[in-house]
Design an enzyme around this catalytic site. Structure first.
Site, PDB file in Angstrom:
ATOM      1  CB  CYS A  76      -0.966  -0.006   1.170  1.00 49.90           C
ATOM      2  SG  CYS A  76      -0.203  -0.464   2.702  1.00 49.90           S
TER       3      CYS A  76
ATOM      4  CG  ASP B 240       0.402   2.644   4.374  1.00 48.92           C
ATOM      5  OD1 ASP B 240       0.078   3.329   3.392  1.00 48.92           O
ATOM      6  OD2 ASP B 240      -0.406   2.082   5.118  1.00 48.92           O
TER       7      ASP B 240
ATOM      8  CB  CYS C  76      -4.702   3.978   4.991  1.00 50.46           C
ATOM      9  SG  CYS C  76      -4.242   2.592   6.034  1.00 50.46           S
TER      10      CYS C  76
ATOM     11  CB  CYS D 142      -2.443  -0.821   9.261  1.00 46.50           C
ATOM     12  SG  CYS D 142      -3.061  -0.406   7.635  1.00 46.50           S
TER      13      CYS D 142
END
Lengths: 178, 131
Positions: free
Chosen positions: B37, B39, B63, B106
């Site tokens: 993603c 990140d 996110c 995450c």
């Protein structure tokens, strides 16, 4: 139909299984396979034949999308060699690379706040340049040195760059529309 | 996708955003990234002379779930020893924030960031002992 659903994506299009591919040939072969297996051509065929044509049409689509983009092509090639690029699970990236990502994100945030489209374009150009460098690395790692573990690390980096690049592109178009 | 109230709270009012001096011998820095993603997370911890974490800061680009996960762990880290810190599990983070399955990574990122920060600090302390 000479195609078979057991062929891998490269075989399906008659291409050598390597990172460097002839994109014109890929486009050509994709159109050829698509027209040969198109379900419309099998409207009068047996149920089994119709099913096979449908499966092949789907596979050809997926194969084309996968091979067209450098990152997914490299990921797929590594899969064929039994290597998982671990993009969901492996979070340990080289420190200097993560630092660069942090700097890009910060620069992007500043430029977005200042609505500075030129700065965003410059940033995008830098990202594309870095991405091209990684693609060259992949060509060497995959096609010349067969250094698959190393290539797996490069795919993870490229995957990062694809994402940040898409974010910048989206920001630019939003600012342009505003 | 709907975020839980706790995620929203940390996302809107992130705790302990910032940077500590990475050259300070009492500061450990962990940087990790999630290729899937894009990140990127930087987590820093500062220990006192008894080896207890007295400050923690983070900077995360990602996110809402990634930001909430890092914000939450900076709160949890304060007052813990390094060994206690290294035992924080992503499942506890995910549970506290009620993260949906697609956002579990995450919390993994936050756990890995803690481990990296602890390892960085331990390496610094070992260097000092050797010197």
């Amino acid at each position: 139909m000479t195609q078979s659903i057991t062929q891998n994506h490269f075989e399906l299009f008659g291409l050598p299984a390597q990172f460097s591919i002839d994109l014109d040939k890929l486009n050509q072969q994709y159109r050829k396979v698509q027209s040969e297996v198109h379900p419309d051509r099998f409207a009068a065929a047996s149920g089994a034949e119709r099913l096979k044509s449908m499966q092949l049409a789907t596979q050809a689509n997926e194969a084309y999308q996968t091979l067209k983009h450098p990152t997914s092509r490299a990921r797929y090639l590594l899969q064929l060699h039994g290597i998982d690029t671990q993009e969901d699970t492996n979070t340990a990236m080289p420190g200097d690379f993560l630092m660069l990502q942090m700097e890009w994100r910060e620069a992007m945030e500043e430029a977005t706040d200042a609505r500075d489209i030129d700065a965003l374009e410059r940033l995008l150009a830098e990202m594309r340049k870095t991405g091209r460098q990684f693609q060259q690395d992949l060509q060497q790692q995959l096609d010349e040195n067969r250094a698959f573990e190393e290539a797996s690390g490069t795919v993870r980096k490229l995957s990062f760059i694809d994402k940040v690049q898409a974010d910048v592109e989206q920001t630019i178009s939003k600012l342009e529309d505003a | 996708m709907a975020y839980s109230d706790k995620v929203l709270d940390h996302y809107e009012n992130p705790r302990n955003v910032g940077t500590l001096d990475k050259n300070d011998p009492h500061v450990g820095t962990g940087m990790v990234g999630a290729p899937a993603c894009g990140d990127v997370m930087k987590l820093q911890i500062k220990v006192n002379d008894s080896g207890i974490i007295e400050d923690a800061k983070f900077k995360t680009y990602g996110c809402g779930s990634a930001i909430a996960s890092s914000s939450l762990v900076t709160e949890w880290l304060k007052g813990k020893s390094l060994d206690e810190a290294a035992q924080i599990k992503n499942s506890a983070i995910a549970e506290e924030l009620a993260l949906p399955p697609v956002k579990i990574h995450c919390s993994v990122l936050a756990e890995d960031a803690i481990k990296a920060a602890v390892a960085d600090l331990k390496a610094k302390q070992t260097d000092k002992e050797v010197a």
